[in-house]
Write a protein that holds these residues in place. Sequence first.
Motif, short mmCIF file in Angstrom:
data_model
loop_
_atom_site.label_atom_id
_atom_site.label_comp_id
_atom_site.label_asym_id
_atom_site.label_seq_id
_atom_site.Cartn_x
_atom_site.Cartn_y
_atom_site.Cartn_z
N LEU A 136 0.83 -1.20 0.00
CA LEU A 136 0.00 0.00 0.00
C LEU A 136 0.87 1.26 0.00
O LEU A 136 0.57 2.25 -0.69
N HIS A 137 1.95 1.22 0.76
CA HIS A 137 2.87 2.35 0.81
C HIS A 137 3.54 2.56 -0.55
O HIS A 137 3.67 3.71 -1.02
N ALA A 138 3.94 1.48 -1.20
CA ALA A 138 4.62 1.59 -2.49
C ALA A 138 3.67 2.00 -3.61
O ALA A 138 4.04 2.77 -4.50
N ALA A 139 2.41 1.52 -3.58
CA ALA A 139 1.47 1.77 -4.67
C ALA A 139 0.70 3.08 -4.48
O ALA A 139 0.31 3.72 -5.46
N GLY A 140 0.45 3.45 -3.25
CA GLY A 140 -0.27 4.68 -3.00
C GLY A 140 -1.77 4.57 -3.13
O GLY A 140 -2.49 5.57 -2.97
N SER A 141 -2.30 3.38 -3.41
CA SER A 141 -3.75 3.20 -3.50
C SER A 141 -4.09 1.75 -3.23
O SER A 141 -3.27 0.85 -3.47
#
Length: 301
Positions: A17-22
């Motif tokens: 979630l942190h890496a993808a942002g969504s």
Amino acid sequence: MAITNYRVDDLRALAALHAAGSFVRAAERLHITQSALSRRVSQLEAVVGGRLVQRTTRRVALTSLGLNLIRKTALLLNQLDDAVAEAGRSARGESGRIDVACLTTVAYSMLPPVLDAFRKRYPNVRLHLRDDTGQRVAHAVLAREAEFGIGVLGHPSTELHAEYCVDDPYVIAFRAGHALQRRKRVSWKELQAWRVVALRSTSANRQQIDETLAAEGIASPWFDEVEHLSSMLGLLRGGVGIGVLPHLALQSDAAVDLLSRPLHSPDIVRRIGLFRRRDTSLSQPAATLWDMLREHMAGHG
């Protein structure tokens, strides 16, 4: 320090979630549904006892608590993945190491051709060989210091699974030109006429011979004693007496110029075999090496 129960999958969900942002892109990365992703994050928040993700109508971002957790666990997750991947490569024989305990006499007489063939199948698997005496070979297997051992089979053990491979008879060895060279075989009683070099009484080989001869009412023929087979071979090559030793001990370069004759009445042999702990399973490469050794040794019986 109290141990907190958590799921690694939940940590991976937060990292994605942190890496993808969504939630959409993170769920796609992990090949799970958005609801499953949200549930994993919520489970981790419940374990931590605080909010890890800040949800707004425009974006999803980690809270300071979540960012701190990711910073401290990202490297550990990568190391965990690497460790599991390396274990998989070892299991398939693509890398790794096999620890084997082996009698020294078997190591130089039987292992070379087997290892040559094994290397062709598993070129990247390293061998850690513990070549030692029979008693220490068995101890290494029992102590889990070796996956399996190649040694003398003694009394059946409830802890070890053993497979017999080959008999290794004791012979009388001497330098060329000795009077025994004219003989085809020699009895144990006849050895009384010669100065026979023996291994020390603490040796398992010596104990086996002494017990067998005593049961037959035959006096032990020993004159000189040495600690190691290598020392005996040196004395015999120098013409200092004759010596009783396992036949396999004559397969090394150190014994290349020695002759031997079978000993009889009684026939005394070491039963050589493979053994491993009953409560463990061999890795794929180790199982292959086990089978190759068993076949090779059985062919030399």
